[in-house]
Motif scaffolding. Structure first.
Motif, PDB file in Angstrom:
ATOM      1  N   ALA A  82     -19.792  84.775  12.304  1.00  0.00           N
ATOM      2  CA  ALA A  82     -19.440  84.560  13.709  1.00  0.00           C
ATOM      3  C   ALA A  82     -20.715  84.298  14.502  1.00  0.00           C
ATOM      4  CB  ALA A  82     -18.725  85.780  14.259  1.00  0.00           C
ATOM      5  N   VAL A  83     -20.706  83.235  15.287  1.00  0.00           N
ATOM      6  CA  VAL A  83     -21.900  82.816  16.021  1.00  0.00           C
ATOM      7  C   VAL A  83     -21.796  83.138  17.510  1.00  0.00           C
ATOM      8  CG1 VAL A  83     -23.306  80.827  16.685  1.00  0.00           C
ATOM      9  CG2 VAL A  83     -22.374  80.986  14.354  1.00  0.00           C
ATOM     10  N   SER A  84     -20.738  82.653  18.136  1.00  0.00           N
ATOM     11  CA  SER A  84     -20.594  82.813  19.574  1.00  0.00           C
ATOM     12  C   SER A  84     -19.119  82.896  19.927  1.00  0.00           C
ATOM     13  CB  SER A  84     -21.211  81.627  20.333  1.00  0.00           C
ATOM     14  OG  SER A  84     -22.582  81.478  20.047  1.00  0.00           O
ATOM     15  N   CYS A  85     -18.846  83.451  21.128  1.00  0.00           N
ATOM     16  CA  CYS A  85     -17.467  83.554  21.580  1.00  0.00           C
ATOM     17  C   CYS A  85     -17.448  83.639  23.103  1.00  0.00           C
ATOM     18  CB  CYS A  85     -16.793  84.770  20.973  1.00  0.00           C
ATOM     19  SG  CYS A  85     -15.032  84.886  21.327  1.00  0.00           S
ATOM     20  N   ILE A  86     -16.396  83.087  23.700  1.00  0.00           N
ATOM     21  CA  ILE A  86     -16.193  83.195  25.135  1.00  0.00           C
ATOM     22  C   ILE A  86     -14.787  83.727  25.356  1.00  0.00           C
ATOM     23  CG2 ILE A  86     -15.526  80.747  25.306  1.00  0.00           C
ATOM     24  CD1 ILE A  86     -16.841  80.790  28.134  1.00  0.00           C
ATOM     25  N   SER A  87     -14.680  84.772  26.175  1.00  0.00           N
ATOM     26  CA  SER A  87     -13.389  85.408  26.383  1.00  0.00           C
ATOM     27  C   SER A  87     -12.514  84.569  27.290  1.00  0.00           C
ATOM     28  CB  SER A  87     -13.574  86.805  26.972  1.00  0.00           C
ATOM     29  OG  SER A  87     -13.950  86.719  28.327  1.00  0.00           O
ATOM     30  N   GLY A  88     -11.201  84.821  27.204  1.00  0.00           N
ATOM     31  CA  GLY A  88     -10.266  84.081  28.015  1.00  0.00           C
ATOM     32  C   GLY A  88      -9.992  84.732  29.349  1.00  0.00           C
ATOM     33  N   SER A  89     -10.497  85.937  29.556  1.00  0.00           N
ATOM     34  CA  SER A  89     -10.187  86.671  30.775  1.00  0.00           C
ATOM     35  C   SER A  89     -11.219  86.480  31.872  1.00  0.00           C
ATOM     36  CB  SER A  89     -10.065  88.160  30.457  1.00  0.00           C
ATOM     37  OG  SER A  89     -11.268  88.623  29.884  1.00  0.00           O
ATOM     38  N   ASP A  90     -12.489  86.705  31.532  1.00  0.00           N
ATOM     39  CA  ASP A  90     -13.529  86.654  32.554  1.00  0.00           C
ATOM     40  C   ASP A  90     -14.723  85.798  32.135  1.00  0.00           C
ATOM     41  OD1 ASP A  90     -14.928  89.966  31.808  1.00  0.00           O
ATOM     42  OD2 ASP A  90     -14.576  88.190  30.580  1.00  0.00           O
ATOM     43  N   ASP A  91     -14.534  84.997  31.102  1.00  0.00           N
ATOM     44  CA  ASP A  91     -15.601  84.120  30.608  1.00  0.00           C
ATOM     45  C   ASP A  91     -16.821  84.885  30.105  1.00  0.00           C
ATOM     46  OD1 ASP A  91     -15.246  81.131  32.734  1.00  0.00           O
ATOM     47  OD2 ASP A  91     -14.103  81.911  31.036  1.00  0.00           O
ATOM     48  N   SER A  92     -16.617  86.118  29.715  1.00  0.00           N
ATOM     49  CA  SER A  92     -17.719  86.850  29.078  1.00  0.00           C
ATOM     50  C   SER A  92     -18.097  86.132  27.789  1.00  0.00           C
ATOM     51  CB  SER A  92     -17.300  88.277  28.746  1.00  0.00           C
ATOM     52  OG  SER A  92     -16.966  88.986  29.908  1.00  0.00           O
ATOM     53  N   THR A  93     -19.381  86.091  27.511  1.00  0.00           N
ATOM     54  CA  THR A  93     -19.842  85.397  26.303  1.00  0.00           C
ATOM     55  C   THR A  93     -20.560  86.364  25.365  1.00  0.00           C
ATOM     56  OG1 THR A  93     -21.915  84.727  27.348  1.00  0.00           O
ATOM     57  CG2 THR A  93     -20.061  83.200  27.492  1.00  0.00           C
ATOM     58  N   TYR A  94     -20.494  86.048  24.099  1.00  0.00           N
ATOM     59  CA  TYR A  94     -21.122  86.862  23.067  1.00  0.00           C
ATOM     60  C   TYR A  94     -21.822  85.934  22.083  1.00  0.00           C
ATOM     61  CZ  TYR A  94     -17.697  90.058  25.023  1.00  0.00           C
ATOM     62  OH  TYR A  94     -16.949  90.810  25.886  1.00  0.00           O
ATOM     63  N   HIS A  95     -23.003  86.354  21.662  1.00  0.00           N
ATOM     64  CA  HIS A  95     -23.754  85.577  20.689  1.00  0.00           C
ATOM     65  C   HIS A  95     -24.313  86.517  19.633  1.00  0.00           C
ATOM     66  CE1 HIS A  95     -23.619  81.952  23.221  1.00  0.00           C
ATOM     67  NE2 HIS A  95     -23.828  82.774  24.248  1.00  0.00           N
ATOM     68  N   SER A  96     -24.347  86.036  18.402  1.00  0.00           N
ATOM     69  CA  SER A  96     -24.931  86.841  17.342  1.00  0.00           C
ATOM     70  C   SER A  96     -26.438  86.962  17.563  1.00  0.00           C
ATOM     71  CB  SER A  96     -24.655  86.205  15.981  1.00  0.00           C
ATOM     72  OG  SER A  96     -25.348  84.974  15.864  1.00  0.00           O
ATOM     73  N   ASP A  97     -27.017  87.979  16.990  1.00  0.00           N
ATOM     74  CA  ASP A  97     -28.458  88.192  17.156  1.00  0.00           C
ATOM     75  C   ASP A  97     -29.259  87.010  16.627  1.00  0.00           C
ATOM     76  OD1 ASP A  97     -28.377  91.771  16.489  1.00  0.00           O
ATOM     77  OD2 ASP A  97     -28.043  90.630  18.322  1.00  0.00           O
ATOM     78  N   SER A  98     -28.728  86.337  15.632  1.00  0.00           N
ATOM     79  CA  SER A  98     -29.466  85.228  15.023  1.00  0.00           C
ATOM     80  C   SER A  98     -29.573  84.008  15.936  1.00  0.00           C
ATOM     81  CB  SER A  98     -28.818  84.828  13.695  1.00  0.00           C
ATOM     82  OG  SER A  98     -27.485  84.413  13.901  1.00  0.00           O
ATOM     83  N   VAL A  99     -28.710  83.913  16.952  1.00  0.00           N
ATOM     84  CA  VAL A  99     -28.741  82.741  17.834  1.00  0.00           C
ATOM     85  C   VAL A  99     -28.962  83.113  19.290  1.00  0.00           C
ATOM     86  CG1 VAL A  99     -27.181  81.539  16.257  1.00  0.00           C
ATOM     87  CG2 VAL A  99     -26.267  82.610  18.327  1.00  0.00           C
ATOM     88  N   LYS A 100     -29.004  84.381  19.594  1.00  0.00           N
ATOM     89  CA  LYS A 100     -29.133  84.824  20.975  1.00  0.00           C
ATOM     90  C   LYS A 100     -30.410  84.260  21.600  1.00  0.00           C
ATOM     91  CE  LYS A 100     -27.408  88.777  21.512  1.00  0.00           C
ATOM     92  NZ  LYS A 100     -27.157  90.241  21.426  1.00  0.00           N
ATOM     93  N   GLY A 101     -30.278  83.721  22.791  1.00  0.00           N
ATOM     94  CA  GLY A 101     -31.418  83.116  23.472  1.00  0.00           C
ATOM     95  C   GLY A 101     -31.610  81.654  23.143  1.00  0.00           C
ATOM     96  N   ARG A 102     -30.924  81.159  22.125  1.00  0.00           N
ATOM     97  CA  ARG A 102     -31.048  79.745  21.735  1.00  0.00           C
ATOM     98  C   ARG A 102     -29.735  78.980  21.914  1.00  0.00           C
ATOM     99  NH1 ARG A 102     -31.961  78.484  16.617  1.00  0.00           N
ATOM    100  NH2 ARG A 102     -30.980  80.379  15.746  1.00  0.00           N
ATOM    101  N   PHE A 103     -28.602  79.649  21.685  1.00  0.00           N
ATOM    102  CA  PHE A 103     -27.291  79.008  21.783  1.00  0.00           C
ATOM    103  C   PHE A 103     -26.580  79.492  23.037  1.00  0.00           C
ATOM    104  CE2 PHE A 103     -26.362  78.183  16.971  1.00  0.00           C
ATOM    105  CZ  PHE A 103     -27.598  77.593  16.835  1.00  0.00           C
ATOM    106  N   THR A 104     -25.786  78.601  23.629  1.00  0.00           N
ATOM    107  CA  THR A 104     -24.973  78.958  24.794  1.00  0.00           C
ATOM    108  C   THR A 104     -23.578  78.386  24.621  1.00  0.00           C
ATOM    109  OG1 THR A 104     -26.931  78.876  26.226  1.00  0.00           O
ATOM    110  CG2 THR A 104     -24.769  78.822  27.296  1.00  0.00           C
ATOM    111  N   ILE A 105     -22.576  79.229  24.793  1.00  0.00           N
ATOM    112  CA  ILE A 105     -21.190  78.784  24.725  1.00  0.00           C
ATOM    113  C   ILE A 105     -20.647  78.662  26.146  1.00  0.00           C
ATOM    114  CG2 ILE A 105     -20.252  81.130  24.501  1.00  0.00           C
ATOM    115  CD1 ILE A 105     -18.114  79.928  22.625  1.00  0.00           C
TER     116      ILE A 105
END
Length: 121
Positions: free
Chosen positions: A47-70
């Protein structure tokens, strides 16, 4: 029916950028969490990244954090994954997924067909 169609993959040099797109259909985009997984040859799906359907909260794995944006454009029914400062270890098939509910948790219900990203000089 639910469909997820990825695009934007390709070959890029280390340090470069790519933007993946996931065109969604068959459901209301902001009612569900949408994520990106990837799988490299010989490795488990991650799992790399995710964006929630409720409040657009985003999550990124440690391996891509700071480099990837969803991000998500509800008007276009499209989710994006902006990938910067790419590394050879980012090489993988990237899959767009839809989760069962609005939050980013559990095994996704639907998967796209995948798009290849290759980072190499």
């Amino acid at each position: 029916q639910v469909q997820l169609v990825e695009s934007g993959g390709g070959l890029v040099q280390p340090g470069g950028s790519l933007r993946l797109s996931c065109a969604a259909s068959g459901f209301t985009l902001d009612h569900y969490a949408i994520g990106w997984f990837r799988q490299a040859p010989g490795k488990e799906r991650e799992a790399v990244s995710c964006i929630s359907g409720s409040d657009d909260s985003t999550y990124h794995s440690d391996s891509v954090k700071g480099r990837f944006t969803i991000s998500r454009d509800n008007a276009k029914n499209t989710v994006y994954l902006q990938m910067n400062s790419l590394k050879p270890e980012d090489t993988a098939v990237y899959y767009c997924v839809r989760h069962t509910y609005y939050y980013c948790s559990g095994y996704p219900s639907y998967w796209g067909q995948g798009t290849q990203v290759t980072v190499s000089s």
